[in-house]
Write a protein that holds these residues in place. Structure first.
Motif, mmCIF file in Angstrom:
data_model
loop_
_atom_site.group_PDB
_atom_site.id
_atom_site.type_symbol
_atom_site.label_atom_id
_atom_site.label_comp_id
_atom_site.label_asym_id
_atom_site.label_seq_id
_atom_site.Cartn_x
_atom_site.Cartn_y
_atom_site.Cartn_z
ATOM 1 N N UNK A 1 0.854 -1.183 0.000
ATOM 2 C CA UNK A 1 0.000 0.000 0.000
ATOM 3 C C UNK A 1 0.893 1.237 0.000
ATOM 4 N N UNK A 2 0.495 2.238 -0.757
ATOM 5 C CA UNK A 2 1.217 3.505 -0.794
ATOM 6 C C UNK A 2 0.415 4.529 -0.011
ATOM 7 N N UNK A 3 1.110 5.341 0.786
ATOM 8 C CA UNK A 3 0.445 6.297 1.667
ATOM 9 C C UNK A 3 0.948 7.708 1.406
ATOM 10 N N UNK A 4 0.038 8.654 1.322
ATOM 11 C CA UNK A 4 0.397 10.047 1.098
ATOM 12 C C UNK A 4 -0.365 10.912 2.098
ATOM 13 N N UNK A 5 0.393 11.629 2.932
ATOM 14 C CA UNK A 5 -0.220 12.515 3.922
ATOM 15 C C UNK A 5 -0.376 13.922 3.381
ATOM 16 N N UNK A 6 -1.343 14.623 3.927
ATOM 17 C CA UNK A 6 -1.538 16.036 3.614
ATOM 18 C C UNK A 6 -2.304 16.689 4.756
ATOM 19 N N UNK A 7 -2.354 18.022 4.727
ATOM 20 C CA UNK A 7 -3.156 18.732 5.710
ATOM 21 C C UNK A 7 -2.375 19.443 6.788
ATOM 22 N N UNK A 18 -6.945 19.004 10.366
ATOM 23 C CA UNK A 18 -7.258 17.615 10.032
ATOM 24 C C UNK A 18 -6.227 17.112 9.032
ATOM 25 N N UNK A 19 -5.521 16.076 9.429
ATOM 26 C CA UNK A 19 -4.564 15.440 8.533
ATOM 27 C C UNK A 19 -5.254 14.332 7.756
ATOM 28 N N UNK A 20 -4.819 14.160 6.532
ATOM 29 C CA UNK A 20 -5.376 13.135 5.656
ATOM 30 C C UNK A 20 -4.265 12.199 5.197
ATOM 31 N N UNK A 21 -4.557 10.911 5.182
ATOM 32 C CA UNK A 21 -3.641 9.902 4.671
ATOM 33 C C UNK A 21 -4.374 9.135 3.575
ATOM 34 N N UNK A 22 -4.010 9.412 2.348
ATOM 35 C CA UNK A 22 -4.642 8.743 1.202
ATOM 36 C C UNK A 22 -3.853 7.496 0.850
ATOM 37 N N UNK A 23 -4.548 6.368 0.800
ATOM 38 C CA UNK A 23 -3.908 5.091 0.505
ATOM 39 C C UNK A 23 -4.260 4.627 -0.906
ATOM 40 N N UNK A 24 -3.326 3.909 -1.513
ATOM 41 C CA UNK A 24 -3.570 3.361 -2.844
ATOM 42 C C UNK A 24 -2.976 1.958 -2.924
ATOM 43 N N UNK A 25 -3.388 1.214 -3.926
ATOM 44 C CA UNK A 25 -2.924 -0.141 -4.243
ATOM 45 C C UNK A 25 -3.572 -1.224 -3.394
ATOM 46 N N UNK A 26 -3.898 -0.921 -2.152
ATOM 47 C CA UNK A 26 -4.549 -1.916 -1.288
ATOM 48 C C UNK A 26 -5.582 -1.198 -0.432
ATOM 49 N N UNK A 27 -6.643 -1.894 -0.033
ATOM 50 C CA UNK A 27 -7.645 -1.264 0.827
ATOM 51 C C UNK A 27 -7.144 -1.122 2.256
ATOM 52 N N UNK A 28 -7.421 0.018 2.875
ATOM 53 C CA UNK A 28 -6.938 0.250 4.239
ATOM 54 C C UNK A 28 -7.607 -0.692 5.235
ATOM 55 N N UNK A 29 -8.755 -1.258 4.873
ATOM 56 C CA UNK A 29 -9.488 -2.092 5.816
ATOM 57 C C UNK A 29 -8.717 -3.339 6.227
ATOM 58 N N UNK A 30 -7.763 -3.770 5.426
ATOM 59 C CA UNK A 30 -7.022 -4.985 5.755
ATOM 60 C C UNK A 30 -5.792 -4.692 6.608
ATOM 61 N N UNK A 31 -5.545 -3.412 6.875
ATOM 62 C CA UNK A 31 -4.384 -3.022 7.660
ATOM 63 C C UNK A 31 -4.817 -2.367 8.971
ATOM 64 N N UNK A 32 -3.945 -2.463 9.946
ATOM 65 C CA UNK A 32 -4.051 -1.573 11.077
ATOM 66 C C UNK A 32 -3.338 -0.291 10.671
#
Length: 122
Positions: A1-7, A18-32
């Protein structure tokens, strides 16, 4: 999973961000998922975590009652709502993802974002 923060940004004490972490390639639901932060000259420290599928949330004592972590599985994004910010919250904030292990241990996280700077002036 790739993660990109902003905010992140420069704010005065007592305001919110409010900080945002946008994830790609994999769903965040399968990760802590978690937020860590690192201030100049200090070690990286745990801030908040949300378990797989968002069942549970965890917070460092220093932010409990002020920060809230949440996830949006449709947008595949994790948020950190930060209220009543204080100068001691100044740090680079990192989003991270893990498959297993203790939520507060940075060593068990497999994926990290590049970080976003939060600076709080008094």
């Amino acid at each position: 999973v790739a993660l990109v923060e902003s905010g992140g940004g420069l704010v005065q004490a007592w305001v919110s961000l409010r900080l945002t972490c946008a994830a790609s390639r994999r769903p965040i639901s399968i990760y802590g998922m978690a937020w860590f932060r690192q201030a100049p000259g200090k070690e990286r420290e745990f801030v908040a975590a949300i378990s797989q599928f968002g069942r549970n949330t965890y917070y460092a004592d220093s932010v409990k009652g002020r920060f809230t972590i949440s996830g949006d599985i449709v947008k595949n994004t994790v948020y950190l709502q930060m209220n009543s910010l204080q100068p001691e919250d100044t740090a680079v904030y990192y989003c991270a993802a893990r498959k297993q292990g203790s939520y507060s241990d940075s060593n068990v996280y497999d994926y990290w974002g590049q970080g976003t700077q939060v600076t709080v002036s008094s």
